[in-house]
Design a protein around this motif. Structure first.
Motif, PDB file in Angstrom:
ATOM      1  N   ILE A 133       4.280  27.537  40.670  1.00 30.23           N
ATOM      2  CA  ILE A 133       3.850  27.392  42.060  1.00 30.23           C
ATOM      3  C   ILE A 133       3.010  26.125  42.195  1.00 30.23           C
ATOM      4  O   ILE A 133       2.001  25.981  41.500  1.00 30.23           O
ATOM      5  CB  ILE A 133       3.025  28.616  42.525  1.00 30.23           C
ATOM      6  CG1 ILE A 133       3.737  29.918  42.167  1.00 30.23           C
ATOM      7  CG2 ILE A 133       2.755  28.523  44.024  1.00 30.23           C
ATOM      8  CD1 ILE A 133       5.110  30.080  42.772  1.00 30.23           C
ATOM      9  N   ALA A 139      -2.111  29.338  50.830  1.00 28.19           N
ATOM     10  CA  ALA A 139      -0.673  29.617  50.928  1.00 28.19           C
ATOM     11  C   ALA A 139      -0.098  29.991  49.562  1.00 28.19           C
ATOM     12  O   ALA A 139       0.672  30.954  49.434  1.00 28.19           O
ATOM     13  CB  ALA A 139       0.060  28.406  51.495  1.00 28.19           C
ATOM     14  N   GLY A 140      -0.474  29.226  48.525  1.00 26.35           N
ATOM     15  CA  GLY A 140       0.016  29.532  47.181  1.00 26.35           C
ATOM     16  C   GLY A 140      -0.458  30.879  46.684  1.00 26.35           C
ATOM     17  O   GLY A 140       0.302  31.642  46.063  1.00 26.35           O
ATOM     18  N   LEU A 143       1.466  33.557  48.415  1.00 20.12           N
ATOM     19  CA  LEU A 143       2.824  33.618  47.861  1.00 20.12           C
ATOM     20  C   LEU A 143       2.837  34.378  46.535  1.00 20.12           C
ATOM     21  O   LEU A 143       3.684  35.257  46.315  1.00 20.12           O
ATOM     22  CB  LEU A 143       3.357  32.202  47.666  1.00 20.12           C
ATOM     23  CG  LEU A 143       4.680  32.070  46.920  1.00 20.12           C
ATOM     24  CD1 LEU A 143       5.786  32.801  47.662  1.00 20.12           C
ATOM     25  CD2 LEU A 143       5.046  30.613  46.721  1.00 20.12           C
ATOM     26  N   ILE A 197       8.285  26.202  43.184  1.00 18.51           N
ATOM     27  CA  ILE A 197       8.070  26.459  44.605  1.00 18.51           C
ATOM     28  C   ILE A 197       6.911  25.596  45.086  1.00 18.51           C
ATOM     29  O   ILE A 197       5.792  25.695  44.576  1.00 18.51           O
ATOM     30  CB  ILE A 197       7.736  27.942  44.880  1.00 18.51           C
ATOM     31  CG1 ILE A 197       8.775  28.864  44.225  1.00 18.51           C
ATOM     32  CG2 ILE A 197       7.647  28.184  46.385  1.00 18.51           C
ATOM     33  CD1 ILE A 197      10.178  28.680  44.743  1.00 18.51           C
ATOM     34  N   ALA A 199       4.202  25.176  47.530  1.00 12.42           N
ATOM     35  CA  ALA A 199       3.517  26.125  48.423  1.00 12.42           C
ATOM     36  C   ALA A 199       2.329  25.470  49.113  1.00 12.42           C
ATOM     37  O   ALA A 199       1.217  25.999  49.128  1.00 12.42           O
ATOM     38  CB  ALA A 199       3.073  27.356  47.634  1.00 12.42           C
ATOM     39  N   PRO A 201       2.149  24.146  52.779  1.00 13.69           N
ATOM     40  CA  PRO A 201       2.861  23.909  54.044  1.00 13.69           C
ATOM     41  C   PRO A 201       2.381  22.686  54.815  1.00 13.69           C
ATOM     42  O   PRO A 201       3.127  22.140  55.620  1.00 13.69           O
ATOM     43  CB  PRO A 201       2.582  25.197  54.841  1.00 13.69           C
ATOM     44  CG  PRO A 201       2.268  26.227  53.811  1.00 13.69           C
ATOM     45  CD  PRO A 201       1.565  25.495  52.722  1.00 13.69           C
ATOM     46  N   ILE A 224      10.863  24.970  48.832  1.00 11.39           N
ATOM     47  CA  ILE A 224       9.639  24.821  49.613  1.00 11.39           C
ATOM     48  C   ILE A 224       9.333  26.124  50.336  1.00 11.39           C
ATOM     49  O   ILE A 224      10.229  26.773  50.873  1.00 11.39           O
ATOM     50  CB  ILE A 224       9.762  23.677  50.636  1.00 11.39           C
ATOM     51  CG1 ILE A 224       9.938  22.331  49.928  1.00 11.39           C
ATOM     52  CG2 ILE A 224       8.531  23.592  51.536  1.00 11.39           C
ATOM     53  CD1 ILE A 224      10.024  21.144  50.859  1.00 11.39           C
ATOM     54  N   MET A 225       8.065  26.489  50.348  1.00  7.75           N
ATOM     55  CA  MET A 225       7.610  27.657  51.098  1.00  7.75           C
ATOM     56  C   MET A 225       7.731  27.380  52.591  1.00  7.75           C
ATOM     57  O   MET A 225       7.544  26.247  53.033  1.00  7.75           O
ATOM     58  CB  MET A 225       6.151  27.933  50.716  1.00  7.75           C
ATOM     59  CG  MET A 225       5.556  29.181  51.332  1.00  7.75           C
ATOM     60  SD  MET A 225       3.857  29.384  50.760  1.00  7.75           S
ATOM     61  CE  MET A 225       3.325  30.729  51.821  1.00  7.75           C
ATOM     62  N   VAL A 238       7.122  35.410  53.524  1.00  8.59           N
ATOM     63  CA  VAL A 238       6.504  34.482  52.567  1.00  8.59           C
ATOM     64  C   VAL A 238       7.490  34.034  51.496  1.00  8.59           C
ATOM     65  O   VAL A 238       7.517  32.880  51.092  1.00  8.59           O
ATOM     66  CB  VAL A 238       5.271  35.150  51.915  1.00  8.59           C
ATOM     67  CG1 VAL A 238       4.716  34.280  50.800  1.00  8.59           C
ATOM     68  CG2 VAL A 238       4.206  35.415  52.955  1.00  8.59           C
ATOM     69  N   ASN A 239       8.316  34.973  51.018  1.00  8.03           N
ATOM     70  CA  ASN A 239       9.203  34.649  49.898  1.00  8.03           C
ATOM     71  C   ASN A 239      10.606  34.232  50.334  1.00  8.03           C
ATOM     72  O   ASN A 239      11.545  34.294  49.556  1.00  8.03           O
ATOM     73  CB  ASN A 239       9.275  35.821  48.912  1.00  8.03           C
ATOM     74  CG  ASN A 239       9.694  37.117  49.599  1.00  8.03           C
ATOM     75  OD1 ASN A 239       9.903  37.126  50.802  1.00  8.03           O
ATOM     76  ND2 ASN A 239       9.798  38.179  48.824  1.00  8.03           N
ATOM     77  N   PHE A 241      12.255  31.140  50.807  1.00 11.04           N
ATOM     78  CA  PHE A 241      12.075  29.717  50.581  1.00 11.04           C
ATOM     79  C   PHE A 241      13.261  28.945  51.122  1.00 11.04           C
ATOM     80  O   PHE A 241      14.371  29.457  51.214  1.00 11.04           O
ATOM     81  CB  PHE A 241      11.929  29.433  49.081  1.00 11.04           C
ATOM     82  CG  PHE A 241      10.965  30.361  48.396  1.00 11.04           C
ATOM     83  CD1 PHE A 241       9.634  30.358  48.746  1.00 11.04           C
ATOM     84  CD2 PHE A 241      11.394  31.250  47.424  1.00 11.04           C
ATOM     85  CE1 PHE A 241       8.746  31.218  48.139  1.00 11.04           C
ATOM     86  CE2 PHE A 241      10.522  32.118  46.810  1.00 11.04           C
ATOM     87  CZ  PHE A 241       9.186  32.105  47.164  1.00 11.04           C
TER      88      PHE A 241
END
Length: 598
Positions: A133, A139-140, A143, A197, A199, A201, A224-225, A238-239, A241
């Motif tokens: 991540i 945000a991370g 996630l 990912i 994370a 935004p 990308i998230m 959230v998941n 992507f």
């Protein structure tokens, strides 16, 4: 069950507290114990309902739920203390203190034990893909929490990457922050990472590009998230992507629109889009539709493409405004005058053109008829019927043109600039770089070549181009119409030019392959192509922005009489003279002709 469990804990805890102290402090009477117990029981349930402790999904319990328990327990203890004081004139602080601690431990433990059990025994899928991540912020963290607690996701977070040195070696939900962005290739190999990912935004395009350069050095899949606003609005979870798109790697932020000025030009007005079935024209129609015009005229000579955009817009906006498909060719002068006479549009976006550079080198007469004569027909019809605004979609290839397509577009610019001097209509042009994903552009070609197993053909390793997305190009056209005062050539600040070979490499990697698997072949520069493109000529540069990221070129004087004579001869003798002139204008050896016209 929770009410019953809490009742047992509350009734038991005060007696445990009393008998823990009883050998040393024989202070409670039996009546006081009963009164305190009943008070605690009643007040606890009252505050438990107040803080909704029986309406929570405890498998997702966290700090917020623990605070709710602490509030309910603390307030019930305070109520018991007040009752003791009024009845007995004294508060048994030690006993209530032990009772408070037991309530917190037992009630909190009973709730969180379900989450611990669920985390330990329900999420033991060893087949999940190992994920790295990027971004250990809010945000991370959100996630990672979602990935850990979800049984449906195929990813297992095993590490964070974050450039904040204060977060190095910290653990978030048991996942360690291992290093910085520059460490991504090393960490992917060390941790056996299969997915990366991003994370963060809030990342800018340049920052995404920088991070992706490190990710592209690995064989891990990069995603990308979703944007925070999409998560909040419930559009995505959230998941969910998304893949990294070529547009993310342009290295600059998209232009923002002046919605108010555009709305004044479009809302409640009649709008005509020529070339409405093309890549740019159809997107202009989609963007215009958001502003709810009174009437939208879709003009094009391709029956199928006009049908498709007509059906798309009717499905989305059929009840909002009138949509009229018009099958017509801009080369048909009488038909253009007829359309203006019948519908009297307020604004014209002229996107009809032949734009493929190598093809037009072999077909200069068709380029002249469509790009020059077609533009002249529509522009003069706009003048005749008093249309307020005419916006020509031009190209960066009109600057010092070395090809037929660019030359015809430069002459089209001259036509509308000349008309602007005598007409009440405001004529403006908008110059684009290359548009990603448009028909005939490199992206669809590269994708086909990758799907076929390669190689991807690039003309030259040093060739560069300015790029923008189709929606961005269309929005620029609309913004130009809103800013139009007459005679201007609007240009977007497109950042740094992109190497075509780098674009090819990125697209190969985004498709899940390596450059070794697909290969890149250099085919040589095609007829009429430049090594580097320009957006404004040296004598056109105007450094001041008229709108954020939008510049206006200086109006350059030119000898229009010669062009007008050639156009007249073209119309009389079916293309010979003007086509030869265009070929000369596009010839490097005869670049002096450009100076004669300018």
């Amino acid at each position: 069950m929770l009410i019953l469990l809490d009742s047992l804990i509350v009734l038991t805890a005060i007696y445990v507290g009393y008998y823990t102290l009883h050998p040393y402090f024989n202070i409670y009477t039996f009546n006081m114990l009963v009164i305190s117990s009943v008070t605690l029981l009643a007040s606890h349930h009252l505050f438990a309902f107040r803080y909704r402790l029986y309406q929570k999904a405890w498998e997702y319990a966290s700090v917020g739920e623990m605070l709710g328990i602490m509030r309910a327990v603390t307030l019930s203890i305070i109520v018991a203390a007040v009752v003791q004081f009024f009845i007995n004139g004294n508060v048994y602080v030690r006993v209530l203190g032990i009772t408070w601690m037991l309530h917190i431990i037992l009630i909190g433990g009973s709730r969180f034990s379900w989450r611990i059990y669920r985390d330990l025994f329900f999420n033991t899928n060893t087949d999940k893909k190992r994920a790295l991540i990027i971004g250990a912020g809010s945000a991370g963290s959100m996630l990672v929490r979602q990935l850990i607690k979800s049984r449906d996701t195929e990813l297992m977070p095993v590490g964070f990457v974050d450039d904040d040195p204060k977060k190095r070696n910290l653990q978030i939900y048991g996942v360690t922050v291992f290093g910085k962005t520059i460490d991504i290739p090393e960490l992917v190999e060390k941790l056996n990472i299969e997915n990366i990912i991003i994370a963060i935004p809030s990342l800018s395009k340049k920052e995404i590009q920088k991070i992706y350069q490190e990710c592209s050095k690995t064989n891990a899949k990069t995603q990308i998230m979703p944007m925070i606003e999409d998560l909040v609005s419930g559009k995505v979870s959230v998941n969910q992507f998304r893949e990294v798109q070529v547009e993310d790697l342009l290295g600059r932020e998209p232009v923002q629109l002046d919605m108010e000025s555009i709305s004044k030009k479009i809302t409640g007005k009649t709008i005509l889009v020529t070339g409405a079935g093309g890549s740019i024209g159809s997107e202009i129609c989609r963007q215009v539709s958001k502003f709810k015009p009174k009437k939208l005229l879709l003009l094009g000579h391709g029956e199928n493409s006009i049908y498709q955009i007509d059906m798309e817009l009717r499905n989305r906006h059929g009840k909002d405004f009138e949509i009229i498909p018009i099958i017509a060719d801009v080369q048909d002068r009488d038909r253009m005058f007829e359309v203006m006479s019948v519908h009297a549009p307020d604004v014209i976006y002229h996107a009809a053109a032949h734009k493929h550079v190598p093809l037009m080198e072999y077909n200069p007469k068709e380029a002249v008829k469509n790009n020059v004569i077609g533009t002249k027909n529509v522009a003069e019809a706009a003048d005749m019927f008093g249309i307020k605004t005419f916006v020509l979609v031009s190209t960066d290839k009109a600057v010092n043109p070395t090809n037929v397509m660019g030359s015809t577009k430069r002459i089209a610019e001259m036509v509308i600039q000349q008309l602007d001097k005598t007409s009440e209509t405001n004529y403006v042009a908008v110059r684009f770089g290359n548009v990603l994903g448009s028909r005939g552009s490199v992206i669809p070609l590269f994708k086909k070549q990758i799907e076929s197993g390669g190689p991807v053909t690039v003309t030259h390793p040093d060739m560069t181009r300015y790029f923008m997305t189709i929606p961005e190009a269309s929005r620029l056209v609309m913004q130009a119409g809103a800013l139009a005062r007459g005679g201007e050539i609007f240009v977007l600040d497109m950042g740094e030019p992109v190497k075509i070979v780098d674009l090819a490499k990125n697209l190969i990697h985004l498709s899940g392959y390596t450059t070794d698997e697909i290969g890149i072949k250099f085919a040589g520069i095609r007829p009429g192509e430049k090594m580097y493109e320009e957006l404004l000529g040296e004598n056109e540069v105007h450094k001041k922005e008229v709108f954020p990221k939008i510049f206006i070129g200086k109006t350059v004087e030119f000898n229009y009489e010669r062009v007008a004579n050639l156009i007249e001869n073209h119309q009389s003798f079916d293309g010979g003279y003007l086509s030869e002139y265009v070929l000369g204008l596009a010839n490097k050896k005869e670049r002096q002709l450009v100076k004669n016209v300018n």
